[in-house]
Design a protein around this motif. Structure first.
Motif, PDB file in Angstrom:
ATOM      1  N   ASP A  64      -6.103  -5.136  -4.895  1.00  0.00           N
ATOM      2  CA  ASP A  64      -6.488  -4.027  -4.021  1.00  0.00           C
ATOM      3  C   ASP A  64      -7.704  -4.398  -3.175  1.00  0.00           C
ATOM      4  O   ASP A  64      -7.755  -4.099  -1.987  1.00  0.00           O
TER       5      ASP A  64
ATOM      6  N   ILE B  13      -4.290   5.217   4.125  1.00  0.00           N
ATOM      7  CA  ILE B  13      -3.899   4.178   3.176  1.00  0.00           C
ATOM      8  C   ILE B  13      -4.548   4.438   1.820  1.00  0.00           C
ATOM      9  O   ILE B  13      -5.748   4.696   1.730  1.00  0.00           O
TER      10      ILE B  13
ATOM     11  N   LEU C 295      -4.766   2.460  -1.942  1.00  0.00           N
ATOM     12  CA  LEU C 295      -4.504   1.208  -2.640  1.00  0.00           C
ATOM     13  C   LEU C 295      -4.724   1.378  -4.135  1.00  0.00           C
ATOM     14  O   LEU C 295      -5.764   1.868  -4.573  1.00  0.00           O
TER      15      LEU C 295
ATOM     16  N   PRO D 145       0.829  -1.214   0.000  1.00  0.00           N
ATOM     17  CA  PRO D 145       0.000   0.000   0.000  1.00  0.00           C
ATOM     18  C   PRO D 145       0.859   1.258   0.000  1.00  0.00           C
ATOM     19  O   PRO D 145       2.029   1.241   0.369  1.00  0.00           O
TER      20      PRO D 145
END
Length: 131
Positions: free
Chosen positions: A119, A105, A107, A94
């Motif tokens: 993902d 985060i 992705l 990530p």
């Protein structure tokens, strides 16, 4: 020489558009926006529960984003460690940012320049360890 250049250009474009290397160095995983309608529908359906859990699409980019808040740095770092071990095992890492108890985060599958099944899988794992 000219044919070699042309072939390299075509293959590079193909891999950027459609493929991503898996841990065993084979190619898999199709981008959502380039996928067939059935694959696109399947991935979009898999994204819906993640969106209901607070994941959002990144504006101007084919990526997922979520911010997690923890009690303190120790809890945030423990969470990041669990995610890092899984991400390394799956060879899918990530983009993240951490300050004290906050972990942000994003992705996206960089090899195919967009969202992929990897993902969705990692986001579901992240949700399971964040609880």
């Amino acid at each position: 020489m000219r044919n070699l250049y042309r072939m390299n250009k075509v293959l590079t474009q193909f891999f950027k558009e459609f493929c991503v290397k898996s841990p065993n160095r084979t190619f898999s995983c199709t981008r959502i926006r380039m996928a067939s309608e059935s694959k696109r529908s399947k991935l979009e359906a898999e994204l819906q529960p993640l969106k209901e859990q607070g994941w959002t699409m990144v504006t101007g980019r084919d990526a997922l984003y979520k911010e997690f808040l923890f009690k303190d740095f120790n809890e945030a770092f423990g969470f990041m460690t669990r995610v890092a071990l899984k991400a390394d095992k799956d060879d899918h890492h990530p983009e993240w940012f951490n300050v004290y108890n906050k972990v942000q985060i994003t992705l996206s599958t960089h090899d195919c320049n967009g969202l992929s099944q990897k993902d969705v899988k990692l986001a579901n794992f992240i949700e399971s360890v964040a609880k």
